[in-house]
Write an enzyme that holds these catalytic residues in place. Structure first.
Site, PDB file in Angstrom:
ATOM      1  N   LEU A 285       0.828 -33.018 -17.913  1.00 45.17           N
ATOM      2  CA  LEU A 285      -0.051 -31.869 -18.065  1.00 45.17           C
ATOM      3  C   LEU A 285      -1.329 -32.169 -17.296  1.00 45.17           C
ATOM      4  CD1 LEU A 285       0.167 -30.863 -21.851  1.00 45.17           C
ATOM      5  CD2 LEU A 285       0.755 -29.419 -19.902  1.00 45.17           C
ATOM      6  N   ASP A 286      -1.876 -31.171 -16.607  1.00 48.96           N
ATOM      7  CA  ASP A 286      -3.146 -31.348 -15.911  1.00 48.96           C
ATOM      8  C   ASP A 286      -4.245 -31.738 -16.894  1.00 48.96           C
ATOM      9  OD1 ASP A 286      -1.960 -30.592 -13.537  1.00 48.96           O
ATOM     10  OD2 ASP A 286      -2.574 -28.499 -13.709  1.00 48.96           O
ATOM     11  N   PRO A 287      -5.271 -32.456 -16.442  1.00 46.67           N
ATOM     12  CA  PRO A 287      -6.386 -32.768 -17.340  1.00 46.67           C
ATOM     13  C   PRO A 287      -6.990 -31.530 -17.990  1.00 46.67           C
ATOM     14  CG  PRO A 287      -6.538 -34.100 -15.361  1.00 46.67           C
ATOM     15  CD  PRO A 287      -5.409 -33.129 -15.137  1.00 46.67           C
TER      16      PRO A 287
ATOM     17  N   ALA B 172      -5.469 -28.954 -18.950  1.00 46.87           N
ATOM     18  CA  ALA B 172      -4.533 -28.374 -19.912  1.00 46.87           C
ATOM     19  C   ALA B 172      -4.518 -29.155 -21.215  1.00 46.87           C
ATOM     20  CB  ALA B 172      -3.127 -28.332 -19.320  1.00 46.87           C
TER      21      ALA B 172
ATOM     22  N   ARG C 188      -0.538 -22.929 -12.124  1.00 49.77           N
ATOM     23  CA  ARG C 188      -1.658 -22.660 -11.223  1.00 49.77           C
ATOM     24  C   ARG C 188      -1.215 -21.829 -10.021  1.00 49.77           C
ATOM     25  NH1 ARG C 188      -3.241 -27.969  -9.261  1.00 49.77           N
ATOM     26  NH2 ARG C 188      -1.324 -28.730 -10.202  1.00 49.77           N
TER      27      ARG C 188
END
Length: 308
Positions: A43-45, A47, A178
């Protein structure tokens, strides 16, 4: 770390916003004093939300979760595209949003339902010649990326409020939310980027049994047994697969990696393997001749002895 232990199971972590997935993984591994641990898809930071973490022998099934469908709730900010596709990036282009009706937004969302092509973002962990794309992007280097086929199963508009909209998404593995937001912004002629993102499901798991890092820290003060109560068994990752239960010699030969004939087994597909009613051995596949072939066994399966 000294005194690491061979604990096994699946933890449904509620990853906090601002943390990388690897930082969250390492925090869990330290708390559990685990010998082995792995997460099941970054997961992206920016998120938050569901990050299944496999400990011990459960890591042998982590690839199944990497390939699973996932669900998200995300907030899109209209009127600007950014370098990263989310609020952490720099604005590249700002455009007026104008007056958007709910009907127009829903019509735009419907264009993304089904099998679509996505060009992965430069700010991603994909590699080119062994170098992650995000490292190239930070150097101002952009390289050509081949489109990838993904499937959008569901995409619902939850809220439209001026220059912000909120959606619910269920999609296949490899989907970049994104990129979806940026493509939606282009369809709406105003640009868009992700302002907030939360993962709510990784099949077969949903958010109902997630545990926060704060809760884990509190339980760690009570001892390892309290932490272990938060773990799901390894076979929960394949709970929706049919079960094949074997005993005696059949269990032994499975443990040796040999296909066996099993009563009442399905005629095709993948299965969960058990010795008797309880002991999970791993996963197998039905061969064309009807035998069950072991494909991924837990360590305990190889310790089975031939019945006398």
């Amino acid at each position: 770390m000294r005194n690491r232990r061979s604990v096994s199971g699946v933890l449904l972590l509620d990853k906090p916003e601002g943390w990388t997935s690897n930082a969250a993984l390492q925090a869990v591994k330290r708390l559990y004093q685990a010998q082995k641990a792995g997460h099941t898809g970054s997961l992206d930071p920016l998120a938050s939300g569901l990050l299944p973490i496999c400990l011990g022998e459960a890591t042998k099934l982590s690839g199944l979760l990497l390939n699973a469908d996932k669900s998200y709730r995300f907030t899109c900010r209209l009127g600007a595209t950014t370098t990263t596709g989310d609020a952490d990036g720099e604005i590249m282009l700002a455009r007026p949003v104008g007056s958007l009706s709910r009907e127009r937004v829903e019509a735009a969302l419907r264009r993304f339902i089904g099998v679509i092509q996505q060009i992965p973002p430069m700010y991603s962990a994909l590699k080119r010649n062994g170098q992650p794309l995000y490292k190239l992007a930070r150097q101002g280097i952009e390289v050509e990326r081949a489109p990838r086929e993904v499937t959008i199963h569901q995409l619902h508009l939850l809220r439209l409020d001026g220059e912000e909209l909120e959606c619910e998404l269920r999609c296949s593995k490899g989907t970049y939310v994104r990129t979806l937001a940026a493509d939606l912004g282009e369809v709406l002629d105003c640009g868009a980027h992700i302002a907030a993102l939360r993962r709510t499901a990784v099949a077969p798991y949903d958010a109902g049994r997630m545990v926060t890092l704060d809760t884990l820290r509190e339980r760690a003060e009570q001892g390892l047994a309290a932490l272990d109560e938060c773990l799901l068994p390894a076979d929960s990752a394949v709970a929706e697969w049919p079960a094949v239960r074997v005993r005696g010699d059949a269990a032994f030969y499975l443990g040796q990696g040999q296909p066996i004939l099993a009563p009442h087994a399905p005629t095709q597909g993948w299965v969960r393997l058990y010795e008797g009613d309880e002991r999970f051995l791993g996963i197998g596949e039905i061969l064309d001749d009807g035998r069950v072939a072991p494909r991924r066994l837990l360590l305990q399966a190889s310790a089975l002895r031939l019945a006398c």
